[in-house]
Design a protein around this motif. Structure first.
Motif, mmCIF file in Angstrom:
data_model
loop_
_atom_site.group_PDB
_atom_site.id
_atom_site.type_symbol
_atom_site.label_atom_id
_atom_site.label_comp_id
_atom_site.label_asym_id
_atom_site.label_seq_id
_atom_site.Cartn_x
_atom_site.Cartn_y
_atom_site.Cartn_z
ATOM 1 N N ILE A 50 -6.881 14.617 10.251
ATOM 2 C CA ILE A 50 -7.608 15.048 9.052
ATOM 3 C C ILE A 50 -6.617 15.297 7.914
ATOM 4 N N GLY A 51 -6.953 14.757 6.738
ATOM 5 C CA GLY A 51 -6.035 14.807 5.603
ATOM 6 C C GLY A 51 -4.792 13.989 5.896
ATOM 7 N N CYS A 52 -4.992 12.755 6.311
ATOM 8 C CA CYS A 52 -3.901 11.924 6.832
ATOM 9 C C CYS A 52 -2.884 11.515 5.774
ATOM 10 N N GLY A 53 -3.259 11.611 4.478
ATOM 11 C CA GLY A 53 -2.322 11.222 3.429
ATOM 12 C C GLY A 53 -1.841 9.793 3.599
ATOM 13 N N PRO A 54 -0.558 9.525 3.376
ATOM 14 C CA PRO A 54 -0.028 8.161 3.535
ATOM 15 C C PRO A 54 0.165 7.711 4.973
ATOM 16 N N GLY A 55 -0.364 8.485 5.927
ATOM 17 C CA GLY A 55 -0.523 7.958 7.268
ATOM 18 C C GLY A 55 0.500 8.301 8.319
ATOM 19 N N PHE A 56 1.410 9.235 8.053
ATOM 20 C CA PHE A 56 2.503 9.442 9.002
ATOM 21 C C PHE A 56 2.033 9.794 10.406
ATOM 22 N N LEU A 57 1.265 10.878 10.550
ATOM 23 C CA LEU A 57 0.847 11.277 11.895
ATOM 24 C C LEU A 57 -0.015 10.213 12.557
#
Length: 253
Positions: A50-57
């Motif tokens: 949730i709230g992944c942003g640019p996808g790191f996790l």
């Protein structure tokens, strides 16, 4: 839909995306992979970021073989997430990206949809974090787990000793490295972080109490997980408010 929040993160996407691209090309990938190998439930297959942003996790977890859904309210962040995933090729084809405000999380998926839900540097941004934790509980399958990674990013605004220490570290970082991860382009849609409910609250103590109130159990709190996950620059700049991890579980029945 929180237009102010979306506007802010859309504007910050190029800078944050650059930071994430550097992370994905660094030791951090293997360090986070090792953490997830240790913490993931044995039965887990599906993960919600949730709230992944640019996808790191999302990308790191997908490289370990999990099926991942990454959600974010910022379309510009999601564009970068997809770009970063594609750059890494076959390993991340099992990621689904979805534009979704975390505030609408509870209505977006059926109950018991995921084995694991996680977030990094997201809870501090939420207008109603307790509701989000309740939504996560409902969306987890029995025996599922919630991983929260965050920090007291804005507590220095409210505590003088932290404010002084943060300023000292910032000055040292600028002297030593010449920058402090700040956007080169001024962001017009600034957030009033003082109005966010968790900015002035000591965490992760608050998170542990809120998670227990939702029904989570077997809660493990690690107040500082930066030793393996941050480089020396991050440790210098952010050491006054280190990244913490909170790992909690839902009952099996």
């Amino acid at each position: 839909m929180d237009e102010e929040m979306i506007g802010h993160w859309n504007e910050d996407a190029p800078n944050y995306g650059s930071i994430i691209a550097d992370e994905l090309a660094s030791f951090r990938v293997s360090a986070w992979q090792q953490l997830f190998r240790e913490k993931m439930p044995a039965h887990a297959e599906t993960v919600l970021d949730i709230g992944c942003g640019p996808g790191f996790l999302s990308i790191v977890v997908a490289t370990l073989g999990y099926r991942v859904t990454g959600i974010d309210s910022s379309p510009e962040m999601l564009k970068l997430a997809e770009k970063h995933a594609l750059a890494l090729g076959q390993q991340t084809k099992q990621i689904v990206w979805r534009e979704l405000d975390v505030a609408d999380l509870g209505e977006a998926f059926p109950p018991a949809s995921f084995d694991v839900i996680m977030s990094r540097n997201v809870t501090w941004t939420l207008r109603d974090p307790a509701k989000t934790y309740r939504d996560c509980y409902q969306l987890l399958k029995p025996g599922g787990a919630l991983f929260v990674f965050d920090a007291n990013w804005h507590l220095p605004l409210f505590e003088a000793h932290l404010r002084a220490e943060t300023k000292r570290r910032y000055q040292l970082c600028m002297e030593r490295y010449g920058d402090a991860y700040e956007s080169k382009t001024p962001i017009q849609t600034e957030l009033d972080v003082r109005k966010l409910p968790l900015s002035s609250i000591q965490r992760p103590e608050w998170d542990e109490q809120a998670l227990r109130a939702c029904g989570f159990h077997d809660i493990e709190v690690l107040s500082d997980i930066t030793r393996e996950l941050w480089d020396e620059k991050e440790k210098l700049l952010y050491g006054a408010t280190p990244l913490f991890g909170v790992f909690s579980k839902k009952e099996t029945s």
